[in-house]
Design an enzyme around this catalytic site. Structure first.
Site, PDB file in Angstrom:
ATOM      1  N   ARG A  27       0.881  -0.907   0.045  1.00  0.00           N
ATOM      2  CA  ARG A  27       0.028  -0.136   0.402  1.00  0.00           C
ATOM      3  C   ARG A  27       0.788   1.528   0.184  1.00  0.00           C
ATOM      4  O   ARG A  27       2.239   0.879   0.792  1.00  0.00           O
ATOM      5  CB  ARG A  27      -0.934  -0.096   0.762  1.00  0.00           C
ATOM      6  CG  ARG A  27      -2.633  -0.801   0.727  1.00  0.00           C
ATOM      7  CD  ARG A  27      -2.966  -0.116   0.299  1.00  0.00           C
ATOM      8  NE  ARG A  27      -3.925  -1.577   0.327  1.00  0.00           N
ATOM      9  CZ  ARG A  27      -4.422  -2.099  -0.520  1.00  0.00           C
ATOM     10  NH1 ARG A  27      -4.180  -2.970  -0.973  1.00  0.00           N
ATOM     11  NH2 ARG A  27      -5.843  -3.169  -0.499  1.00  0.00           N
ATOM     12  N   GLU A  47      -4.078   7.521  -3.707  1.00  0.00           N
ATOM     13  CA  GLU A  47      -4.929   6.567  -5.255  1.00  0.00           C
ATOM     14  C   GLU A  47      -6.433   7.510  -5.017  1.00  0.00           C
ATOM     15  O   GLU A  47      -6.541   7.567  -3.457  1.00  0.00           O
ATOM     16  CB  GLU A  47      -4.722   5.997  -5.103  1.00  0.00           C
ATOM     17  CG  GLU A  47      -3.609   4.497  -5.430  1.00  0.00           C
ATOM     18  CD  GLU A  47      -3.513   3.121  -5.263  1.00  0.00           C
ATOM     19  OE1 GLU A  47      -4.694   3.094  -5.418  1.00  0.00           O
ATOM     20  OE2 GLU A  47      -2.376   2.953  -4.642  1.00  0.00           O
ATOM     21  N   HIS A  51      -1.918   0.857  -9.497  1.00  0.00           N
ATOM     22  CA  HIS A  51      -2.544  -0.074  -8.557  1.00  0.00           C
ATOM     23  C   HIS A  51      -3.121  -1.018  -8.868  1.00  0.00           C
ATOM     24  O   HIS A  51      -4.684  -1.453  -9.346  1.00  0.00           O
ATOM     25  CB  HIS A  51      -3.347   0.506  -7.242  1.00  0.00           C
ATOM     26  CG  HIS A  51      -3.779  -0.339  -6.347  1.00  0.00           C
ATOM     27  ND1 HIS A  51      -3.706   0.416  -5.895  1.00  0.00           N
ATOM     28  CD2 HIS A  51      -3.984  -1.870  -6.299  1.00  0.00           C
ATOM     29  CE1 HIS A  51      -4.357  -1.073  -4.521  1.00  0.00           C
ATOM     30  NE2 HIS A  51      -4.250  -1.955  -5.094  1.00  0.00           N
TER      31      HIS A  51
HETATM   32  O1  LIG Z   1      -4.614  -4.373  -3.483  1.00  0.00           O
HETATM   33  C1  LIG Z   1      -5.179  -5.631  -3.212  1.00  0.00           C
HETATM   34  C2  LIG Z   1      -5.903  -6.430  -2.187  1.00  0.00           C
HETATM   35  O2  LIG Z   1      -5.926  -5.734  -1.563  1.00  0.00           O
HETATM   36  O3  LIG Z   1      -6.128  -7.505  -3.182  1.00  0.00           O
END
Ligand SMILES: O=CC(=O)O
Length: 342
Positions: A252, A281, A299
């Site tokens: 993240r 984001e 992402h």
């Molecule tokens: O970002 C993707 C997830 O959390 O699976």
């Protein structure tokens, strides 16, 4: 005839429409219109969704109605018992506020690991080899005048380098498995706790974060975002890293203090970065994207047809399990069934 429980799906359906249709055998499923914003959502929670029992939500829901934070959770009708999150990372939900309300939160562990690890390896090699800079220079027509690699900086090979995996959960281990044949000199990892020898597969556990970053040539960030990992990689930690470190992040964005990363990209301390996730984001600091040694993707770690289907299936399976047994299948680790008297 007794009324079927109302299930609300706030995320766009991708490859799993049939799964939602099948759920209609036991539930009334409502798909939230994509035009719904937070204000409308809160109104609808008091109106047409006021008897909702379960909610299927995910990352796109953040763009539509925002985070399921304490404020939004306070508007959920008392009937809500289950939230099924489409994704392994569930930081968009305030777990403590949900627990206080007795709402079970399920996520999608496991099914995202392979696709995310694939993305991670792509970014790692791309950053180590400056592939994005070569691509940019090629597109700019620089090859005829700049020679080798269209003038982009020569990269580094994995051979002999130390790879540090920060977070050796399911995704971190899949990254490790994929890069084993690449010939890194050593793979070290930092984790909440040491893994068993079978899971460790010869990687070296470093129990001190400063020592860990001081040893690594490439740092791959594969831990979840939570209170203890927010800005874990900050200015002070960057300062303890090797000169020319390569950073890869598919966890993240907010695990890294982005302004500190920009400072260390500017100074050259960070040789290159491969990033799939960003602090704010879907808005990305434009300076970050201008560095030719930053290979960035929006992402897309889990974005494969198979993985999206598998996530949607687990979202529906969790809701079905909640409705039929009173217990979701994959309750998030920071909630325990015992907390719900189950
Ligand atoms: O970002 C993707 C997830 O959390 O699976």
């Amino acid at each position: 005839m007794t009324k079927k429980p109302l299930v609300l799906h706030t995320e766009p359906t991708t490859f799993g429409q049939q799964l939602w249709d099948d759920l209609e055998e036991i539930a009334e499923v409502v798909h939230m219109p994509e035009t719904t914003d937070r204000e409308q959502f809160i109104k609808d929670l008091k109106g047409k969704y006021s008897e909702c029992v379960a909610i299927g939500r995910g990352y796109i829901t953040n763009h539509r109605v925002g985070l399921f934070d304490e404020e939004l959770i306070s508007h959920l009708p008392p009937s809500v018992a289950y939230i099924s999150h489409q994704g392994a990372g569930y930081d968009a939900n305030d777990v403590a506020a949900l627990s206080k309300r007795g709402i079970q939160l399920a996520n999608c562990p496991g099914v995202v690991s392979a696709a995310t690890a694939d993305t991670n390896v792509f970014l790692m090699l791309g950053a180590m080899r400056n592939f994005d800079s070569s691509r940019r220079n090629l597109e700019a027509g620089m090859w005829p005048t700049t020679g080798s690699g269209a003038g982009s900086k020569i990269g580094i090979s994995p051979q002999g380098k130390v790879l540090g995996i920060l977070g050796m959960g399911a995704i971190g281990r899949e990254v490790r498995d994929r890069v084993l044949p690449f010939g890194f000199g050593k793979i070290i990892y930092y984790n909440r706790s040491r893994l068993s020898p079978e899971l460790e597969k010869g990687c070296e556990y470093i129990d001190n974060l400063d020592d860990f970053v001081a040893q690594a040539d490439v740092i791959s960030i594969n831990c979840p975002l939570n209170k203890s990992t927010f800005h874990l990689v900050d200015d002070a930690l960057f300062s303890k890293m090797k000169e020319g470190v390569v950073i890869v992040n598919t966890g993240r964005g907010a695990i890294i203090d982005e302004s500190a990363m920009i400072k260390h990209l500017r100074s050259g301390k960070i040789r290159a970065a491969g990033l799939d996730v960003f602090e704010n984001e879907p808005y990305v600091n434009t300076e970050l994207l201008q560095f030719e040694n930053v290979l960035a993707t929006p992402h897309v770690g889990t974005s494969t047809e198979q993985t999206f289907y598998d996530m949607e299936k687990l979202v529906v399976d969790n809701i079905r399990a909640g409705l039929t047994t009173g217990k979701v299948l994959t309750l998030v680790p920071d909630q325990k069934f015992e907390d719900f008297g189950l």
